[in-house]
Design an enzyme around this catalytic site. Structure first.
Site, mmCIF file in Angstrom:
data_model
loop_
_atom_site.group_PDB
_atom_site.id
_atom_site.type_symbol
_atom_site.label_atom_id
_atom_site.label_comp_id
_atom_site.label_asym_id
_atom_site.label_seq_id
_atom_site.Cartn_x
_atom_site.Cartn_y
_atom_site.Cartn_z
ATOM 1 N N SER A 124 -51.424 -11.502 -44.720
ATOM 2 C CA SER A 124 -51.983 -10.190 -45.039
ATOM 3 C C SER A 124 -53.500 -10.210 -44.964
ATOM 4 C CB SER A 124 -51.549 -9.798 -46.455
ATOM 5 O OG SER A 124 -52.281 -8.688 -46.910
ATOM 6 N N TYR A 149 -50.976 -12.193 -55.843
ATOM 7 C CA TYR A 149 -50.279 -11.920 -54.574
ATOM 8 C C TYR A 149 -51.139 -12.428 -53.411
ATOM 9 C CZ TYR A 149 -49.179 -9.589 -50.275
ATOM 10 O OH TYR A 149 -48.928 -9.356 -48.935
ATOM 11 N N LYS A 153 -50.619 -15.688 -50.485
ATOM 12 C CA LYS A 153 -50.718 -15.629 -49.018
ATOM 13 C C LYS A 153 -51.705 -16.683 -48.522
ATOM 14 C CE LYS A 153 -47.671 -12.566 -48.194
ATOM 15 N NZ LYS A 153 -46.399 -12.981 -47.526
HETATM 16 C C1 WQD Z 1 -54.498 2.216 -49.511
HETATM 17 C C2 WQD Z 1 -55.608 3.114 -50.005
HETATM 18 C C3 WQD Z 1 -55.936 3.044 -52.375
HETATM 19 C C4 WQD Z 1 -52.173 4.906 -53.538
HETATM 20 C C5 WQD Z 1 -51.880 -3.133 -50.023
HETATM 21 C C6 WQD Z 1 -51.877 -4.618 -50.166
HETATM 22 C C7 WQD Z 1 -51.817 -5.268 -48.814
HETATM 23 C C8 WQD Z 1 -50.643 -4.721 -48.057
HETATM 24 C C9 WQD Z 1 -50.750 -3.201 -47.948
HETATM 25 C C10 WQD Z 1 -48.895 -6.302 -48.491
HETATM 26 C C11 WQD Z 1 -56.448 2.453 -51.081
HETATM 27 C C12 WQD Z 1 -55.499 4.435 -51.931
HETATM 28 C C13 WQD Z 1 -53.198 4.367 -52.781
HETATM 29 C C14 WQD Z 1 -52.408 6.099 -54.276
HETATM 30 C C15 WQD Z 1 -54.648 6.149 -53.447
HETATM 31 N N1 WQD Z 1 -49.445 -5.098 -48.692
HETATM 32 N N2 WQD Z 1 -54.401 4.988 -52.739
HETATM 33 N N3 WQD Z 1 -53.638 6.686 -54.187
HETATM 34 O O1 WQD Z 1 -54.136 -1.569 -51.308
HETATM 35 O O2 WQD Z 1 -54.944 -1.229 -48.908
HETATM 36 O O3 WQD Z 1 -53.044 -2.762 -49.358
HETATM 37 O O4 WQD Z 1 -50.778 -2.693 -49.291
HETATM 38 O O5 WQD Z 1 -49.221 -7.136 -47.709
HETATM 39 O O6 WQD Z 1 -51.689 -6.647 -49.023
HETATM 40 O O7 WQD Z 1 -53.102 -4.991 -50.763
HETATM 41 O O8 WQD Z 1 -52.722 -0.326 -49.606
HETATM 42 O O9 WQD Z 1 -51.497 1.811 -49.639
HETATM 43 O O10 WQD Z 1 -51.939 0.606 -51.852
HETATM 44 O O11 WQD Z 1 -53.810 1.720 -50.666
HETATM 45 O O12 WQD Z 1 -55.771 6.704 -53.389
HETATM 46 O O13 WQD Z 1 -51.519 6.641 -54.979
HETATM 47 O O14 WQD Z 1 -55.021 4.263 -50.610
HETATM 48 O O15 WQD Z 1 -56.965 3.163 -53.358
HETATM 49 O O16 WQD Z 1 -57.778 2.871 -50.913
HETATM 50 P P1 WQD Z 1 -53.828 -1.449 -49.854
HETATM 51 P P2 WQD Z 1 -52.408 0.978 -50.481
#
Ligand code: WQD
Length: 337
Positions: A124, A149, A153
């Protein structure tokens, strides 16, 4: 036969579909802790083929040994892992056990095998943390993990690097995913988050079907063009195809034992507000959202430099953000109908 661990999960199921479409024989090993056997039927409806399946706890060394005794495994794609960043902070011990013991059990079987066994590891972009420069290349320094997590990785990659130096019959590619989203064009497989989704896109589509009152945007005071975080959202079908390209490279490299890493993204970043705008464009709906406080652990921006995967794997993501969001929306509507 290609062993796909965690093959009933989101990326695992789409990669299994891509393998079956390439006439590969697939065995899925999954413990059903975060997935359902119904996905097998979805894969069959999507591809017209059904992979073999074994329900298995990969933490159980005896079960893994039996798996290798009962099947001629010629390649491994290892997806099986817990993957919720926030949850890992509250359950570190379970994350370190679940995300490393299965990897070690698989490597111990490879060590006993005479055959060269190509191994693809699901990693990741989380390993980079807040990158020093954008877009992020594979040479970006690995930062101390911001969550258990992310640390699992990093540890997984380190274990595999050392193992390839010790085992003549092991060559490995670690694939560092950016943000996988979307669903298969057949609309028979897609993301099935259990409980309230942590990730942005499933939360958007669930809000649109009425499962949540509104989406909370986690902060709009970041140093980005519109103040919201930037990510590299990649269609899960493009991501699945990258695994085929990586497997082909490993199968052609049987001559040596090596360890390679590739970033898998589209190469461009989109903000949270741009993803919301994309959803509204493709759905014709107005999404109900509010701006809330920042979420701990979020990096400001992360998007991939994709040159290495293009040059070495001959792979490039093809689908646009709108296409990926449209497929996620079609899938959400289907599973709620
Ligand atoms: C994306 C953006 C949030 C939810 C994670 C893991 C990564 C991979 C993908 C496993 C961020 C914003 C989110 C919400 C929001 N997973 N957001 N409101 O955190 O970039 O990555 O998932 O491998 O390892 O870290 O993805 O979709 O959670 O967030 O504003 O209800 O959307 O702050 O900026 P992220 P995400």
């Amino acid at each position: 036969m290609i062993l796909v661990t965690g093959g009933l999960g989101f990326i695992g199921a789409h990669t299994t579909a891509a393998l079956l479409e390439k006439n590969q024989e697939v065995l899925i090993a999954d413990d059903l802790s975060n997935s359902s056997k119904e996905v097998l039927n979805g894969i069959e409806r999507a591809t017209g083929k059904k992979p073999s399946f074994v329900e298995l706890d990969l933490k159980n060394k005896t079960e893994v040994t039996q798996l290798f005794n009962n099947h001629k495994i010629q390649g491994i794609i290892h997806f099986a892992a817990f993957k919720a960043v926030g949850e890992s902070v509250h359950k570190p011990i379970e994350y370190y056990e679940n995300n490393t013991v299965p990897l070690l059990n698989l490597l111990l079987e490879i060590k006993k095998s005479e055959r060269k066994i190509p191994f693809i590891f699901s990693s990741s972009c989380t390993v980079y943390g807040e990158a020093n420069s954008l877009p992020i290349t594979e040479e970006e320094p690995i930062k101390p993990a911001q969550s258990p997590y992310g640390n699992t990785k990093q540890i997984g990659e380190e274990i595999l690097l050392d193992a390839t130096q010790a085992l003549e019959n092991l060559n490995v590619i670690s694939l560092r995913y950016f943000n996988p989203i979307g669903a298969h064009p057949s609309n028979e497989i897609g993301e099935l988050p259990l409980g309230t989704p942590q990730n942005l896109v499933p939360f958007i589509t669930q809000t649109a079907v009425g499962l949540h009152k509104q989406l909370t945007v986690f902060g709009n005071d970041y140093p980005t063009p519109d103040g919201t975080c930037v990510r590299d959202y990649i269609h899960v079908v493009d991501l699945a195809k990258a695994h085929i390209a990586a497997l082909e490279r490993l199968e052609n490299q049987l001559g040596d034992h090596s360890y390679e890493v590739f970033n898998l993204g589209t190469g461009s970043g989109n903000s949270v507000l741009e993803v919301i705008a994309s959803f509204e464009r493709v759905s014709g709906l107005k999404l109900n959202y509010t701006i809330g406080p920042r979420r701990n652990g979020d990096v400001i921006a992360a998007y991939a430099d994709t040159q290495k995967a293009e040059k070495v794997l001959g792979w490039k993501a093809k689908q646009t953000l709108d296409q990926a969001i449209a497929s996620a929306w079609a899938w959400e509507q289907k599973i709620r109908s």
